[in-house]
Design a protein around this motif. Structure first.
Motif, PDB file in Angstrom:
ATOM      1  N   VAL A 266      -2.305  -0.108   0.730  1.00  0.00           N
ATOM      2  CA  VAL A 266      -1.324  -1.140   1.083  1.00  0.00           C
ATOM      3  C   VAL A 266       0.013  -0.793   0.444  1.00  0.00           C
ATOM      4  O   VAL A 266       0.067  -0.443  -0.744  1.00  0.00           O
ATOM      5  CB  VAL A 266      -1.772  -2.536   0.603  1.00  0.00           C
ATOM      6  CG1 VAL A 266      -0.728  -3.584   0.995  1.00  0.00           C
ATOM      7  CG2 VAL A 266      -3.121  -2.907   1.188  1.00  0.00           C
ATOM      8  N   ILE A 267       1.069  -0.888   1.228  1.00  0.00           N
ATOM      9  CA  ILE A 267       2.413  -0.589   0.741  1.00  0.00           C
ATOM     10  C   ILE A 267       3.300  -1.812   0.945  1.00  0.00           C
ATOM     11  O   ILE A 267       3.528  -2.238   2.103  1.00  0.00           O
ATOM     12  CB  ILE A 267       3.002   0.632   1.476  1.00  0.00           C
ATOM     13  CG1 ILE A 267       2.110   1.862   1.227  1.00  0.00           C
ATOM     14  CG2 ILE A 267       4.434   0.901   1.015  1.00  0.00           C
ATOM     15  CD1 ILE A 267       2.374   3.009   2.140  1.00  0.00           C
ATOM     16  N   ASP A 268       3.732  -2.408  -0.160  1.00  0.00           N
ATOM     17  CA  ASP A 268       4.641  -3.562  -0.148  1.00  0.00           C
ATOM     18  C   ASP A 268       4.086  -4.771   0.598  1.00  0.00           C
ATOM     19  O   ASP A 268       4.844  -5.687   0.948  1.00  0.00           O
ATOM     20  CB  ASP A 268       6.002  -3.180   0.458  1.00  0.00           C
ATOM     21  CG  ASP A 268       6.729  -2.131  -0.376  1.00  0.00           C
ATOM     22  OD1 ASP A 268       6.393  -1.985  -1.560  1.00  0.00           O
ATOM     23  OD2 ASP A 268       7.633  -1.463   0.169  1.00  0.00           O
ATOM     24  N   GLY A 269       2.794  -4.786   0.892  1.00  0.00           N
ATOM     25  CA  GLY A 269       2.197  -5.896   1.608  1.00  0.00           C
ATOM     26  C   GLY A 269       2.569  -5.946   3.072  1.00  0.00           C
ATOM     27  O   GLY A 269       2.188  -6.886   3.783  1.00  0.00           O
ATOM     28  N   LYS A 270       3.261  -4.918   3.551  1.00  0.00           N
ATOM     29  CA  LYS A 270       3.745  -4.906   4.935  1.00  0.00           C
ATOM     30  C   LYS A 270       3.108  -3.816   5.780  1.00  0.00           C
ATOM     31  O   LYS A 270       3.127  -3.885   7.004  1.00  0.00           O
ATOM     32  CB  LYS A 270       5.274  -4.718   4.941  1.00  0.00           C
ATOM     33  CG  LYS A 270       6.024  -5.777   4.139  1.00  0.00           C
ATOM     34  CD  LYS A 270       7.473  -5.398   3.936  1.00  0.00           C
ATOM     35  CE  LYS A 270       8.168  -6.393   3.003  1.00  0.00           C
ATOM     36  NZ  LYS A 270       9.570  -5.999   2.705  1.00  0.00           N
ATOM     37  N   VAL A 271       2.560  -2.817   5.105  1.00  0.00           N
ATOM     38  CA  VAL A 271       1.913  -1.692   5.787  1.00  0.00           C
ATOM     39  C   VAL A 271       0.556  -1.462   5.142  1.00  0.00           C
ATOM     40  O   VAL A 271       0.435  -1.495   3.913  1.00  0.00           O
ATOM     41  CB  VAL A 271       2.766  -0.401   5.688  1.00  0.00           C
ATOM     42  CG1 VAL A 271       2.034   0.770   6.334  1.00  0.00           C
ATOM     43  CG2 VAL A 271       4.127  -0.602   6.336  1.00  0.00           C
ATOM     44  N   ALA A 272      -0.470  -1.228   5.968  1.00  0.00           N
ATOM     45  CA  ALA A 272      -1.815  -0.981   5.436  1.00  0.00           C
ATOM     46  C   ALA A 272      -2.493   0.121   6.242  1.00  0.00           C
ATOM     47  O   ALA A 272      -2.282   0.237   7.456  1.00  0.00           O
ATOM     48  CB  ALA A 272      -2.659  -2.253   5.472  1.00  0.00           C
ATOM     49  N   PHE A 273      -3.286   0.930   5.550  1.00  0.00           N
ATOM     50  CA  PHE A 273      -4.109   1.960   6.189  1.00  0.00           C
ATOM     51  C   PHE A 273      -5.571   1.644   5.920  1.00  0.00           C
ATOM     52  O   PHE A 273      -5.927   1.159   4.844  1.00  0.00           O
ATOM     53  CB  PHE A 273      -3.821   3.338   5.591  1.00  0.00           C
ATOM     54  CG  PHE A 273      -2.491   3.936   5.945  1.00  0.00           C
ATOM     55  CD1 PHE A 273      -2.387   4.915   6.931  1.00  0.00           C
ATOM     56  CD2 PHE A 273      -1.341   3.553   5.275  1.00  0.00           C
ATOM     57  CE1 PHE A 273      -1.157   5.487   7.239  1.00  0.00           C
ATOM     58  CE2 PHE A 273      -0.107   4.109   5.572  1.00  0.00           C
ATOM     59  CZ  PHE A 273      -0.012   5.084   6.562  1.00  0.00           C
ATOM     60  N   THR A 274      -6.422   1.948   6.891  1.00  0.00           N
ATOM     61  CA  THR A 274      -7.871   1.926   6.663  1.00  0.00           C
ATOM     62  C   THR A 274      -8.531   2.858   7.669  1.00  0.00           C
ATOM     63  O   THR A 274      -7.896   3.358   8.593  1.00  0.00           O
ATOM     64  CB  THR A 274      -8.443   0.511   6.755  1.00  0.00           C
ATOM     65  OG1 THR A 274      -9.794   0.524   6.232  1.00  0.00           O
ATOM     66  CG2 THR A 274      -8.495   0.011   8.200  1.00  0.00           C
ATOM     67  N   GLY A 275      -9.819   3.094   7.489  1.00  0.00           N
ATOM     68  CA  GLY A 275     -10.570   4.006   8.352  1.00  0.00           C
ATOM     69  C   GLY A 275     -11.580   4.773   7.535  1.00  0.00           C
ATOM     70  O   GLY A 275     -11.919   4.378   6.413  1.00  0.00           O
ATOM     71  N   GLY A 276     -12.040   5.890   8.043  1.00  0.00           N
ATOM     72  CA  GLY A 276     -13.081   6.636   7.356  1.00  0.00           C
ATOM     73  C   GLY A 276     -12.587   7.702   6.400  1.00  0.00           C
ATOM     74  O   GLY A 276     -13.384   8.338   5.704  1.00  0.00           O
ATOM     75  N   ILE A 277     -11.285   7.906   6.333  1.00  0.00           N
ATOM     76  CA  ILE A 277     -10.721   9.080   5.661  1.00  0.00           C
ATOM     77  C   ILE A 277     -10.486   8.832   4.175  1.00  0.00           C
ATOM     78  O   ILE A 277      -9.680   7.986   3.785  1.00  0.00           O
ATOM     79  CB  ILE A 277      -9.402   9.499   6.338  1.00  0.00           C
ATOM     80  CG1 ILE A 277      -9.650   9.782   7.825  1.00  0.00           C
ATOM     81  CG2 ILE A 277      -8.809  10.729   5.666  1.00  0.00           C
ATOM     82  CD1 ILE A 277      -8.382   9.925   8.646  1.00  0.00           C
ATOM     83  N   ASN A 278     -11.175   9.594   3.334  1.00  0.00           N
ATOM     84  CA  ASN A 278     -10.970   9.570   1.890  1.00  0.00           C
ATOM     85  C   ASN A 278      -9.841  10.524   1.502  1.00  0.00           C
ATOM     86  O   ASN A 278      -9.297  11.244   2.350  1.00  0.00           O
ATOM     87  CB  ASN A 278     -12.251   9.969   1.166  1.00  0.00           C
ATOM     88  CG  ASN A 278     -13.290   8.876   1.178  1.00  0.00           C
ATOM     89  OD1 ASN A 278     -13.084   7.796   0.626  1.00  0.00           O
ATOM     90  ND2 ASN A 278     -14.434   9.139   1.792  1.00  0.00           N
TER      91      ASN A 278
END
Length: 522
Positions: A266-278
């Motif tokens: 999460v970046i600044d509460g405005k952008v988020a990443f998720t998925g299978g990638i470590n």
């Protein structure tokens, strides 16, 4: 399909048997095995006494009755009953030991307390919910279910970007980290020193110097195989707030099962990443382990990023003595405006909740599919409910396809997964194996309208034992990008036939059937 050249992994230090015998993971396993041996010796000595033997028999009957009436998974109950019937004293001792783990009980209570405190942070927009109810009542119901069990509402004002490989996510991740102004939250199952992590760490160090708050949390198993012991202390010296979730300790305990398998940035509460990638080199195909590493992720810009901020803060506070205030990170203005871009629901799952949210989202997509249901998963170890739902979807005319790895990362897991193939294929489900390498993606896509991308594998560990997360997407244009990539995966895969399943070596099929007994542990 073209894949760029990737390097073989480098092997450093001692090699061979000596390296294994002196490795942390071997010593860890040896100490756990010794503790199991002590339990076995105690159980054996107790069974030698005639008086104790009668007590064990009575206790055996009582424990079996309790297990049969318990609300846990039927397959797990069956395994415990078989175990207790075969080795009564040892089986009863193990069951009681697992059920009375003080660490797990305390962790469950802390999570419940955090969930109660979190209720006031993300309030659903009733207008969004009403519009969703008009468009699709079934989707509005799963939205309500997710909110009731996770505190994460359904959002509209969100742009979703899909990444069809680790390389694409890595590039976007670096770009977004460079833009951070307030805070960066990172929660990953695996972080490993290498080109990927070292380049990310350089950005994080720079951001700390600029006054950005940076927090990094990784699962405790990293300290066994991926990172030096106490690596979080090194990060703290750089100004990064860091901790290990559930540090791996050489004790025989059920807490070793409850790993933090989430991947959240999460970046600044405005952008988020998720998925299978470590955050390790093989996920970006910098080094090769099992052929081409096929993985996926999504980036959210907009309101739905708040759900991932909340999920991170909940997990971070599990090991804190006091629960901090979340307002500073959640009460923020979202500058982005994305009208008419569908709905997004971020959701988490944990092993102590009354509901299995991850499995429920999957079942919703399966049971409401009309034209097609497309799945990609690295593992296939499913319970009767999931099996019946997949078979019924195919039997009622839905095009059901599952893509599995062509080159597995764990031979035993692949052998076990293949025991489900015949039953599914006979019901009309098509199964494919991705020939270029290993598929680590966890995705469901349905009817060009619904999709979920996240961390949840189709196995017992992900569905019932781990901390997980996902992102449910409805009527967002990104779903077409996800389906397009899925079609490319099919072109790069080999369809598995029923004849092929039946003609596998007898010993291979027998090993798979034996492994089915241990399926809930895998």
């Amino acid at each position: 399909m073209e894949h760029r050249k990737i390097n073989k992994p480098e092997h450093k230090g001692k090699k061979g048997l000596a390296a294994f015998l002196f490795s942390r993971i071997f010593i860890f396993g040896l100490m756990v095995a010794l503790q199991v041996g002590v339990f076995m010796a105690l159980a054996y000595n107790a069974s030698l006494s005639k008086g104790m033997s009668y007590c064990i028999t009575i206790l055996q009957i009582l424990v079996v009755i309790y297990i049969v009436n318990d609300k846990s998974d039927p397959t797990m109950k069956l395994i415990w009953v078989i175990f207790i019937m075969i080795v009564p004293a040892f089986g009863i001792l193990m069951y009681l030991y697992f059920m009375l783990q003080p660490g797990s009980i305390l962790l469950k209570k802390k999570l419940e307390h955090i969930d109660v405190r979190s209720d006031r942070y993300l309030i659903p927009d009733q207008n969004i919910y009403n519009d969703l109810q008009i468009q699709d009542k079934q989707v509005s119901m799963i939205a309500k279910y997710v909110y009731d069990n996770t505190g994460c509402p359904v959002y509209r004002n969100t742009e979703v970007t899909y990444f069809n490989c680790g390389e694409a996510k890595y590039k976007a991740l670096i770009e977004q980290l460079e833009e951070a102004q307030d805070f960066i939250f990172m929660e990953y199952f695996i972080i490993e020193e290498g080109r990927v992590w070292n380049s990310i760490l350089r950005v994080l160090e720079k951001k700390v110097q600029q006054g950005v708050e940076v927090r990094v949390m990784y699962d405790g198993l990293c300290s066994l195989t991926k990172l030096p012991v106490g690596y979080f202390k090194k990060l703290r010296r750089k100004g990064i707030k860091s901790k290990t979730f559930a540090p791996a300790r050489p004790f025989f305990t059920t807490q070793q099962n409850n790993r933090d398998h989430r991947k959240v940035l999460v970046i600044d509460g405005k952008v988020a990443f998720t998925g299978g990638i470590n955050l390790a080199d093989e996920y970006m195909n910098i080094v090769e382990r099992f052929g081409y590493w096929k993985d996926t992720a999504v980036m959210l810009r907009g309101d739905a990023a708040k759900s991932f901020t909340l999920m991170f803060l909940q997990m971070w506070n599990v090991t804190e003595k006091t629960i901090g205030n979340f307002d500073r990170y959640l009460d923020i203005d979202i500058p982005y405006k994305f009208p008419n871009n569908g709905y997004v629901i971020g959701y988490g799952d944990d092993p102590f909740g009354k509901e299995h949210v991850g499995e429920s989202v999957y079942l919703h997509i399966i049971n409401t599919a009309n034209r097609y249901l497309h799945i990609v998963t690295p593992y296939l170890v499913i319970d009767n409910v999931m099996m019946s739902s997949l078979k019924f979807a195919a039997k009622r005319g839905v095009d059901v396809k599952i893509v599995m790895p062509g080159i597995p990362d764990k031979a035993y897991a692949f052998c076990l997964a293949r025991t489900y193939y015949s039953e599914l294929i006979e019901a009309g489900v098509e199964i494919y194996e991705y020939t270029p390498g290993f598929t680590h993606a966890k995705m469901f896509i349905s009817d060009d309208e619904k999709a979920t991308v996240g961390t949840i594998n189709l196995d017992y560990r992900s569905l019932f034992l781990h901390f997980e997360n996902g992102c449910f997407i409805y009527k967002n244009k990104t779903i077409l990008d996800i389906e397009e990539d899925y079609q490319q995966m099919l072109k790069d895969s080999k369809k598995v036939s029923l004849i092929e399943c039946r003609n596998r070596p007898v010993l291979y099929k027998a090993c798979g059937k034996v492994l089915r007994l241990l399926a809930p542990l895998m």
